[in-house]
Design an enzyme around this catalytic site. Structure first.
Site, short mmCIF file in Angstrom:
data_model
loop_
_atom_site.label_atom_id
_atom_site.label_comp_id
_atom_site.label_asym_id
_atom_site.label_seq_id
_atom_site.Cartn_x
_atom_site.Cartn_y
_atom_site.Cartn_z
N LYS A 155 4.27 5.15 4.96
CA LYS A 155 3.61 3.85 4.95
C LYS A 155 3.51 3.25 6.35
O LYS A 155 3.16 2.08 6.50
CB LYS A 155 4.37 2.90 4.02
CG LYS A 155 4.41 3.41 2.58
CD LYS A 155 5.19 2.47 1.67
CE LYS A 155 5.26 3.03 0.25
NZ LYS A 155 5.97 2.13 -0.69
N ASN A 202 5.33 2.82 -6.15
CA ASN A 202 5.61 2.66 -7.57
C ASN A 202 4.62 3.42 -8.46
O ASN A 202 5.01 3.96 -9.50
CB ASN A 202 5.58 1.17 -7.93
CG ASN A 202 6.58 0.84 -9.00
OD1 ASN A 202 7.51 1.59 -9.25
ND2 ASN A 202 6.38 -0.29 -9.67
N PRO A 239 0.83 -1.22 0.00
CA PRO A 239 0.00 0.00 0.00
C PRO A 239 0.86 1.26 0.00
O PRO A 239 1.90 1.31 0.66
CB PRO A 239 -0.79 -0.13 1.31
CG PRO A 239 -0.77 -1.58 1.64
CD PRO A 239 0.54 -2.09 1.14
N GLU A 240 0.42 2.26 -0.74
CA GLU A 240 1.13 3.53 -0.73
C GLU A 240 0.55 4.41 0.38
O GLU A 240 -0.44 4.06 1.04
CB GLU A 240 1.07 4.18 -2.10
CG GLU A 240 1.71 3.28 -3.17
CD GLU A 240 2.09 3.98 -4.45
OE1 GLU A 240 2.28 5.21 -4.44
OE2 GLU A 240 2.22 3.29 -5.49
N ARG A 300 12.40 -2.76 -9.04
CA ARG A 300 11.00 -2.39 -9.17
C ARG A 300 10.73 -1.93 -10.59
O ARG A 300 11.56 -1.28 -11.21
CB ARG A 300 10.62 -1.27 -8.17
CG ARG A 300 10.76 -1.65 -6.70
CD ARG A 300 9.81 -2.76 -6.28
NE ARG A 300 8.42 -2.41 -6.49
CZ ARG A 300 7.69 -1.70 -5.61
NH1 ARG A 300 8.23 -1.26 -4.49
NH2 ARG A 300 6.42 -1.44 -5.87
#
Length: 269
Positions: A52, A171, A2-3, A259
């Site tokens: 986060k 991301n 989760p962002e 990533r």
């Protein structure tokens, strides 16, 4: 993973449901039993997020720090469902359970769930970068962001994923912020101007606020007031090989620090 906007939404929900109330806290799975005993029955003063990481502050100076990591999830129950869930065997590995008579939050699979004291909470916060969702009128958080980027020779695409540089960006927001700013993700941090970094920060504040309000990472301005499908919400994220929504150039994909990185080589140069 989760962002940051998701964690801020969770903090808001904790404040709405539990702030000022004595919480029953246990660990059906057993892995958080010792920590749960330390805070069980205490009043929750407030919940807040930094990037986060979620912090639950209780009376007496104790905190629970939670980082969901890749696999962590929350499940909420309201009203009569609380009593029903308590009568049944827990579904899945519930690390920690927080509840009153009217609301319940079950936590599964977090990377971190620990009880800490105020000094430890401050130390964790000091190690984290500025959070756009905790922006301040003084500009201190913006100044911290600019300084941390401009002293680095790392590419900006890597720096935006570094939680010590800026907290809460993941991301999706990384790809979309750089596209909206027209910045090459491989440009070194110390080559970005203050104006460019101010623009990125201001945009991060606005986009993540939309994320908190809607629960979705929508980065196309014309869709802020609608409920677009997942495939329509962003400019470049997960659109590799497709035409750029602005110029028609093929959206690129590469790996940066393990990533996936998405960008338009025409718009971002």
């Amino acid at each position: 993973m989760p962002e940051g906007h998701t964690v801020h939404r969770t903090a808001n929900q904790f404040n709405e449901q539990f702030a000022g109330k004595a919480l029953t806290i246990d660990s059906p799975q057993g892995r958080f039993s010792a920590g749960a005993e330390m805070v069980n029955g205490l009043i929750l003063n407030r919940a807040f997020a930094v990037g986060k990481q979620l912090f639950l502050e209780f009376q007496g100076g104790l905190f629970i720090r939670i980082h969901l990591g890749i696999y962590g999830k929350w499940r909420w129950y309201q009203g009569k469902a609380v009593a029903k869930v308590l009568q049944d065997e827990p579904v899945g590995q519930v690390r920690a359970r927080f509840y009153t008579d009217t609301a319940m939050a079950d936590l599964r699979g977090p990377t971190v769930c620990e009880v800490i004291v105020a000094e430890e909470a401050d130390r964790v916060r000091d190690q984290l970068g500025p959070d756009p969702l905790n922006d301040d009128p003084s500009g201190l958080e913006l100044a911290r962001f600019i300084a941390r980027v401009q002293r680095s020779k790392q590419p900006i695409g890597a720096l935006l994923m570094d939680q010590a540089v800026i907290s809460g960006v993941g991301n999706v927001y990384r790809a979309e912020l750089l596209f909206r700013a027209g910045i090459d993700p491989y440009l070194e941090g110390n080559r970005l101007t203050e104006e460019q970094l101010r623009s990125i920060w201001k945009d991060a504040v606005a986009l993540m606020q939309v994320g908190v309000a809607t629960g979705f990472m929508i980065t196309r301005d014309d869709l802020f007031e609608s409920d677009p499908s997942k495939s329509e919400r962003n400019f470049v994220y997960k659109r590799e090989g497709q035409p750029c929504r602005i110029c028609g150039h093929e959206v690129s994909i590469a790996l940066m620090q393990a990533r996936k990185l998405y960008w338009c080589g025409n718009c971002q140069r």
